[in-house]
Motif scaffolding. Structure first.
Motif, mmCIF file in Angstrom:
data_model
loop_
_atom_site.group_PDB
_atom_site.id
_atom_site.type_symbol
_atom_site.label_atom_id
_atom_site.label_comp_id
_atom_site.label_asym_id
_atom_site.label_seq_id
_atom_site.Cartn_x
_atom_site.Cartn_y
_atom_site.Cartn_z
ATOM 1 N N PRO A 63 0.837 -1.360 -0.082
ATOM 2 C CA PRO A 63 -0.099 -0.073 -0.076
ATOM 3 C C PRO A 63 0.720 1.326 -0.069
ATOM 4 O O PRO A 63 0.274 2.258 -0.390
ATOM 5 N N ASP A 64 2.180 1.261 0.351
ATOM 6 C CA ASP A 64 2.892 2.263 0.577
ATOM 7 C C ASP A 64 3.372 2.814 -0.796
ATOM 8 O O ASP A 64 3.967 3.923 -1.305
ATOM 9 N N ASP A 65 3.164 1.794 -1.815
ATOM 10 C CA ASP A 65 3.504 2.209 -3.240
ATOM 11 C C ASP A 65 2.644 3.347 -3.842
ATOM 12 O O ASP A 65 3.150 4.162 -4.717
ATOM 13 N N TYR A 66 1.389 3.646 -3.281
ATOM 14 C CA TYR A 66 0.511 4.746 -3.646
ATOM 15 C C TYR A 66 0.925 5.942 -3.204
ATOM 16 O O TYR A 66 0.491 7.090 -3.744
ATOM 17 N N ARG A 67 1.864 5.941 -2.205
ATOM 18 C CA ARG A 67 2.187 7.235 -1.610
ATOM 19 C C ARG A 67 3.619 7.840 -2.575
ATOM 20 O O ARG A 67 4.018 8.855 -2.196
ATOM 21 N N ASP A 68 4.091 6.684 -2.965
ATOM 22 C CA ASP A 68 5.116 6.847 -3.969
ATOM 23 C C ASP A 68 4.864 7.987 -5.190
ATOM 24 O O ASP A 68 4.135 7.627 -6.096
ATOM 25 N N PRO A 69 5.756 9.229 -5.316
ATOM 26 C CA PRO A 69 5.213 10.097 -6.408
ATOM 27 C C PRO A 69 5.489 9.340 -7.818
ATOM 28 O O PRO A 69 4.835 9.620 -8.769
ATOM 29 N N ARG A 70 6.323 8.251 -7.699
ATOM 30 C CA ARG A 70 6.690 7.575 -8.984
ATOM 31 C C ARG A 70 5.474 7.021 -9.543
ATOM 32 O O ARG A 70 5.284 6.747 -10.647
ATOM 33 N N GLN A 71 4.308 6.494 -8.580
ATOM 34 C CA GLN A 71 3.115 5.995 -8.900
ATOM 35 C C GLN A 71 2.203 6.796 -9.553
ATOM 36 O O GLN A 71 1.184 6.429 -10.323
ATOM 37 N N ILE A 72 2.315 8.086 -9.537
ATOM 38 C CA ILE A 72 1.556 9.144 -10.148
ATOM 39 C C ILE A 72 1.534 8.898 -11.583
ATOM 40 O O ILE A 72 0.408 8.934 -12.534
ATOM 41 N N GLY A 73 2.686 8.756 -12.200
ATOM 42 C CA GLY A 73 2.806 8.499 -13.791
ATOM 43 C C GLY A 73 1.980 7.209 -13.944
ATOM 44 O O GLY A 73 1.309 7.397 -15.078
#
Length: 115
Positions: free
Chosen positions: A68-78
């Motif tokens: 779930p922390d991946d969704y807090r990673d700005p890289r996932q915005i892409g």
């Protein structure tokens, strides 16, 4: 097992009341000041999301660890941006593609550097 919430008319604080059965007649005293002047409140509730719900809403975090922390990673915005452009049948602007690729390499654009 419901947990009811009551607001104290005197101190305005909230008291939680746990019971093992549905009890519409309960009126516990305030746990903060002891006042019997409490009124039942409408409680907030939570909603559980399945993995599929999260994937549909935010995209697949396949470039990360999958937690779930991946969704807090700005890289996932892409990933989310790519999915939305695809859904709308639009081409991703070249400037956006450059920023997404740079973010995946760890080089964040100014707007997201401090997130």
């Amino acid at each position: 097992m419901p947990i009811y919430e009551f607001r104290c008319a005197d101190c305005k604080k909230v008291t939680n009341y746990f019971t093992r059965k549905i009890d519409t007649e309960a009126r516990p005293p305030c746990e903060h000041c002891g006042s019997p002047n409490t009124a039942r409140m409408m409680s907030k509730f939570g909603r559980s999301y399945t993995r599929q719900d999260i994937l549909e809403k935010y995209g697949d975090p396949s470039t990360g660890r999958g937690g779930p922390d991946d969704y807090r990673d700005p890289r996932q915005i892409g990933t989310w941006v790519e999915k939305k452009f695809e859904e709308y049948g639009m081409d991703l602007p070249e400037e956006a593609r450059t920023m997404i690729d740079a973010a995946r390499e760890g080089e964040f654009p100014e707007p997201v550097k401090d997130l």
